[in-house]
Design a protein around this motif. Structure first.
Motif, short mmCIF file in Angstrom:
data_model
loop_
_atom_site.label_atom_id
_atom_site.label_comp_id
_atom_site.label_asym_id
_atom_site.label_seq_id
_atom_site.Cartn_x
_atom_site.Cartn_y
_atom_site.Cartn_z
N ALA A 119 0.83 -1.21 0.00
CA ALA A 119 0.00 0.00 0.00
C ALA A 119 0.86 1.26 0.00
O ALA A 119 0.56 2.23 -0.69
CB ALA A 119 -0.94 0.00 1.20
N GLY A 120 1.95 1.25 0.77
CA GLY A 120 2.82 2.43 0.84
C GLY A 120 3.60 2.67 -0.43
O GLY A 120 3.98 3.80 -0.73
N VAL A 121 3.84 1.60 -1.20
CA VAL A 121 4.54 1.74 -2.49
C VAL A 121 3.58 2.25 -3.56
O VAL A 121 3.91 3.14 -4.36
CB VAL A 121 5.18 0.40 -2.91
CG1 VAL A 121 5.78 0.50 -4.32
CG2 VAL A 121 6.26 -0.01 -1.91
N LEU A 122 2.36 1.69 -3.57
CA LEU A 122 1.38 2.06 -4.60
C LEU A 122 0.67 3.37 -4.31
O LEU A 122 0.15 4.01 -5.23
CB LEU A 122 0.33 0.95 -4.76
CG LEU A 122 0.82 -0.44 -5.17
CD1 LEU A 122 -0.36 -1.36 -5.44
CD2 LEU A 122 1.73 -0.37 -6.39
N ARG A 123 0.64 3.78 -3.04
CA ARG A 123 -0.04 5.03 -2.68
C ARG A 123 0.95 5.95 -1.98
O ARG A 123 1.09 5.93 -0.76
CB ARG A 123 -1.23 4.75 -1.76
CG ARG A 123 -2.34 3.98 -2.44
CD ARG A 123 -2.85 4.67 -3.68
NE ARG A 123 -3.67 5.84 -3.41
CZ ARG A 123 -3.84 6.83 -4.29
NH1 ARG A 123 -3.23 6.81 -5.44
NH2 ARG A 123 -4.61 7.85 -3.98
N PRO A 124 1.65 6.78 -2.73
CA PRO A 124 2.74 7.59 -2.17
C PRO A 124 2.31 8.55 -1.07
O PRO A 124 3.12 8.91 -0.21
CB PRO A 124 3.25 8.38 -3.39
CG PRO A 124 2.86 7.55 -4.57
CD PRO A 124 1.56 6.91 -4.19
N HIS A 125 1.03 8.97 -1.05
CA HIS A 125 0.61 10.00 -0.09
C HIS A 125 0.42 9.47 1.33
O HIS A 125 0.30 10.25 2.28
CB HIS A 125 -0.72 10.63 -0.54
CG HIS A 125 -1.91 9.76 -0.30
ND1 HIS A 125 -2.25 8.73 -1.15
CD2 HIS A 125 -2.83 9.75 0.70
CE1 HIS A 125 -3.33 8.13 -0.68
NE2 HIS A 125 -3.71 8.73 0.44
N LEU A 262 -6.94 0.58 1.96
CA LEU A 262 -7.39 -0.80 2.14
C LEU A 262 -7.40 -1.57 0.82
O LEU A 262 -7.06 -2.75 0.77
CB LEU A 262 -8.78 -0.83 2.78
CG LEU A 262 -8.88 -0.19 4.17
CD1 LEU A 262 -10.30 -0.33 4.72
CD2 LEU A 262 -7.88 -0.82 5.13
N GLY A 263 -7.79 -0.89 -0.25
CA GLY A 263 -7.79 -1.54 -1.55
C GLY A 263 -6.39 -1.91 -2.00
O GLY A 263 -6.13 -3.02 -2.48
N ALA A 264 -5.44 -0.99 -1.83
CA ALA A 264 -4.06 -1.23 -2.24
C ALA A 264 -3.38 -2.29 -1.38
O ALA A 264 -2.43 -2.93 -1.81
CB ALA A 264 -3.27 0.08 -2.20
N ALA A 265 -3.87 -2.47 -0.15
CA ALA A 265 -3.26 -3.44 0.77
C ALA A 265 -3.85 -4.84 0.62
O ALA A 265 -3.35 -5.79 1.22
CB ALA A 265 -3.45 -2.96 2.21
N GLY A 266 -4.92 -4.97 -0.16
CA GLY A 266 -5.52 -6.29 -0.34
C GLY A 266 -6.70 -6.58 0.56
O GLY A 266 -7.19 -7.71 0.60
N ALA A 267 -7.19 -5.57 1.29
CA ALA A 267 -8.28 -5.80 2.24
C ALA A 267 -9.65 -5.84 1.57
O ALA A 267 -10.65 -6.12 2.23
CB ALA A 267 -8.26 -4.73 3.33
#
Length: 434
Positions: A119-125, A262-267
């Motif tokens: 999530a932190g890689v795909l969502r820089p903010h 949550l979406g980027a993390a797979g939740a």
């Protein structure tokens, strides 16, 4: 700040388990990685060079047992070449040496360093940029998580311990204070997350774990005291009428978008299976099942009965604890980190106690209001963000801290701070009227 957090336990995992962590190319027990197949998963656009690197990483990533048609977990072969837009504490913590040390570590449920970083890689903010996929993550990846906790909460898990106290009878609120709160406070809410040891957290959970969690929670809801009894609504089985009613009450939660935290993390995998909403008849307690955490518990009501709302919150927490124990489980809880959850921003108590309060005079000077709140470690929210006045002079005031203080201490600080705001509001109103 993480979204939707401005807002987040079992015994601590021992180091011996960390030493015995399986290598990254081993499957978790009982799991078979799905065959690579066409996927609708799409990467974000961050910057041309980074995007090219990200696509190459995705193309080279082996299938993950947790993958679905809509979602892929990436396996990073090297430390991501972060851009200037990557702001998270994960990015600041993750050195090449630390990445190399942990990149092949995998929990017994199959959660990896790359999974936590995704999530932190795909969502820089994102401000935190790391998610836990299960309880074991907090031990195996503590060299990442502990510095994030210290950076976010100013709490050092290496040298400090958390404490919990869910005895609402300890809250001090005199009759005069209760009367003032009922006059000024429009609504009160107390919320936190609870997760059950032995099952994966939403960012890393299997379908089986998710459904098992739902089963335990439904049992907990069935065993609530009479005044808290209500109905559980599975998201996948809502009628249009039920959906409209839940939406009107502000109770419904939606599938997270692919690039939200949550979406980027797979939740959001296999949505809406295993997700649902519980509330009692009076709509003074609410639970979300398998959203950001396994269970988000919320107690609320109109008016300013903070002690009563906190008491219901404690009863709800106790019921979930009892149901978990009846199933041979316990809540995820760590002596250093407190209640564990998906995001390191919501550890410790994970508690947010808030009131909506109308303060017409203080609304004329938001800086003064913020100064008073800071003295009690409270966070005021106006209608347009920081330093802004509130529409209708209605402010959301909540505790800022989450960890290092007990639930009772945080709720009491909120009561005392709001009491000070009310006293000042009355002084200013009297002066304006004279």
């Amino acid at each position: 700040k993480e979204e939707p957090k401005e807002e987040p336990a079992a015994a601590q995992v021992e180091g011996a388990e960390a030493q015995g962590a399986p290598a990254a190319d081993n499957k978790a027990p009982g799991e078979e990685a799905p065959a690579a197949a066409a996927s609708t998963f799409k990467l974000p656009e961050i910057g041309s060079e980074f995007d090219a690197w990200l696509k190459a990483q995705l193309d080279a990533s082996p299938a993950d047992a947790k993958d679905t048609d809509e979602f892929r977990y990436l396996t990073f072969s090297e430390l991501p070449p972060f851009t200037d837009s990557h702001k998270s504490l994960m990015r600041k913590t993750m050195t090449p040496e630390l990445f190399d040390k942990l990149k092949d570590v995998k929990t017994s449920k199959g959660y990896t360093l790359s999974n936590g970083m995704q999530a932190g890689v795909l969502r820089p903010h994102l401000g935190v940029g790391f998610t836990a996929g299960d309880e074991e993550s907090f031990e195996l990846f503590k060299e990442v998580i502990y510095p994030i906790v210290e950076g976010w909460h100013k709490f050092n898990p290496e040298t400090q311990e958390h404490k919990s106290d869910l005895d609402a009878s300890k809250i001090v609120m005199g009759d005069e204070q209760v009367a003032l709160f009922q006059k000024y406070v429009k609504s009160t809410r107390v919320r936190a997350a609870r997760n059950i040891s032995g099952y994966g957290l939403p960012a890393g959970a299997s379908k089986e774990d998710r459904l098992a969690v739902e089963g335990v929670l439904k049992e907990a809801f069935g065993g609530l005291p009479a005044e808290l009894q209500g109905t559980y609504y599975p998201l996948g089985g809502l009628t249009a009428e039920q959906e409209d009613a839940l939406q009107a009450g502000g109770f419904l939660f939606q599938k997270p978008g692919p690039m939200q935290l949550l979406g980027a993390a797979g939740a959001g995998r296999e949505w809406p299976e295993g997700r649902g909403i519980f509330h009692n008849e009076a709509k003074t307690v609410l639970c979300w099942c398998n959203e950001e955490d396994q269970c988000r518990i919320i107690a609320m009501e109109n008016g300013g009965d903070v002690k009563g709302v906190f008491g219901r919150f404690c009863a709800l927490s106790d019921s979930i604890k009892t149901a978990a124990e009846a199933n041979g489980k316990k809540l995820m809880y760590d002596p250093k980190l407190g209640f564990l959850g998906t995001c390191p921003s919501n550890l410790g108590t994970g508690l947010r106690a808030s009131v909506m309060i109308v303060l017409p005079e203080l609304n004329k000077d938001p800086h003064k209001l913020e100064e008073i709140c800071a003295g009690f470690d409270l966070q005021p929210r106006g209608s347009s963000g920081e330093h802004s006045a509130a529409v209708g002079a209605k402010w959301d005031i909540s505790n800022k801290q989450r960890i290092g203080f007990s639930e009772v201490e945080l709720v009491q600080k909120m009561i005392d701070g709001v009491g000070k705001l009310i006293a000042l509001e009355e002084e200013l109103a009297a002066a304006a009227a004279s």
